[in-house]
Design a protein around this motif. Sequence first.
Motif, PDB file in Angstrom:
ATOM      1  N   TYR A 199       0.801  -1.107  -0.098  1.00  0.00           N
ATOM      2  CA  TYR A 199      -0.101  -0.067   0.120  1.00  0.00           C
ATOM      3  C   TYR A 199       0.984   1.169  -0.047  1.00  0.00           C
ATOM      4  N   TYR A 207      -3.332   7.555  -5.504  1.00  0.00           N
ATOM      5  CA  TYR A 207      -4.119   8.885  -4.807  1.00  0.00           C
ATOM      6  C   TYR A 207      -4.072  10.157  -6.094  1.00  0.00           C
ATOM      7  N   PRO A 253      -3.472  17.100  -3.210  1.00  0.00           N
ATOM      8  CA  PRO A 253      -2.874  17.677  -2.009  1.00  0.00           C
ATOM      9  C   PRO A 253      -2.028  16.262  -1.422  1.00  0.00           C
ATOM     10  N   ALA A 254      -1.690  16.266  -0.168  1.00  0.00           N
ATOM     11  CA  ALA A 254      -0.762  15.271   0.390  1.00  0.00           C
ATOM     12  C   ALA A 254      -1.887  14.010   0.555  1.00  0.00           C
ATOM     13  N   THR A 255      -1.231  12.929   0.017  1.00  0.00           N
ATOM     14  CA  THR A 255      -2.093  11.731   0.197  1.00  0.00           C
ATOM     15  C   THR A 255      -2.464  11.310   1.467  1.00  0.00           C
ATOM     16  N   PRO A 256      -3.913  11.467   2.012  1.00  0.00           N
ATOM     17  CA  PRO A 256      -4.264  10.946   3.104  1.00  0.00           C
ATOM     18  C   PRO A 256      -4.477   9.354   3.448  1.00  0.00           C
ATOM     19  N   ARG A 257      -2.921   9.082   3.686  1.00  0.00           N
ATOM     20  CA  ARG A 257      -2.680   7.810   3.716  1.00  0.00           C
ATOM     21  C   ARG A 257      -3.279   6.954   5.019  1.00  0.00           C
TER      22      ARG A 257
END
Lengths: 177, 223
Positions: free
Chosen positions: A22, A30, B21-25
């Motif tokens: 992941y 994303y 935006p930054a990936t909300p991992r």
Amino acid sequence: MDQLELIDRVRAGDPEAERRLYDANVDRVYRLAYRMTGDSDRAADYTQDTFIRVFKHLDGFRGDAALSTWITSIMISVIYNGQRKVKRLRERETELGGASDVAIPTRSPDPDLKERLASAVDALPDGYRTVFVMHDVEGYTHQEIGTALGIQEGTSKAQLSRARAKLRLALAAFAGD
Amino acid sequence: MMDDQQDEMLPGLAAEYHQPPATPREEIWARIQAQRADPPVDSPVLPFRHRAVGRLRSPAARALIWVTGVAALLATGIGLGRLIPLGSDPAPVAVTADGGATPDRVANVMGMAVRQYLSRTETLLVGVRAGDESSQFAGMARDLLGMTRLLLDSESLTDTATRTLLEDLELLLTQLVVLPSTQNPDQERSLITAGMADQNLMARLRNAIPSPLGSAPAVYGEL
């Protein structure tokens, strides 16, 4: 741990390996989902669905393509299905609201060059837009795009060329304003 | 501005297109874990649909597919024969000084192209629902995908409902083109047929096919 070992461990149900897989791929997924949708909630939804399907179907991955390309092809399928539903919902909202225009340009009436380009990219047919965003925005190669979309490299190049031609027209009109 | 220069400019300009935006991992990971721990119940519709699809794989259903395809071909041929003036035969429609590209004729040609396209697409989708091998229809899907884009690019296609249908079909055809190269085509096919059912796509497609015996619909505008 190399990729094959990682895949084997994920297949064996190793949660640490799942997280590694992941982490190694989520940004790429994303980013493209966000580029294609322009919406953080939908990008997160599509990313979630993509990894659910990746973990569910990893047994079927035979290594014909790179794992990242396989994941990209799953993501594209998820995005297309999701966007179709979004489009249908918007149409219903438009019908209920009585608006006359189905297109959804929400940008300012006097955009600068980047805004004009963004509007023009939004207006591209989905196939062209996918190739343009993957290649010119996210830096995928035509080979990767071809494998992910199931098209020939030449088709990817042709679609990019047509997309650019449409965008050139939009920018030329802007320059002439 | 030269095309090459603009092509070099485009990636730079496009870099800010939907800037992520930054990936909300962690958030996404938590949702994935939650969904895998408690997966949604599968719809009971799918297995039923699969049984129905199984019945469609009968010889009669396959014959229907061929008849539909041949009928579409015949309709196109008859239509073309009526449109193209031959030898000294009197022209069947009004002819103008510029050779006859009248709005009526344009509408006729566009109507015929749409009719042929929709008929072929219907034939393809019947095969998809019937469970034909994905490799059999990938080529046809690719051809139709090209035609979809040509039609969508045409300013003569002014009807919003038809455009919307074509846009839906474009996405569907893209999925069908990709299908043979996916790792799990059966799963993909289930998603595709479920999507078709969700959108009532076959009914919309059939409703959009204009009668070959009637006059060209007015929805196709001028060039």
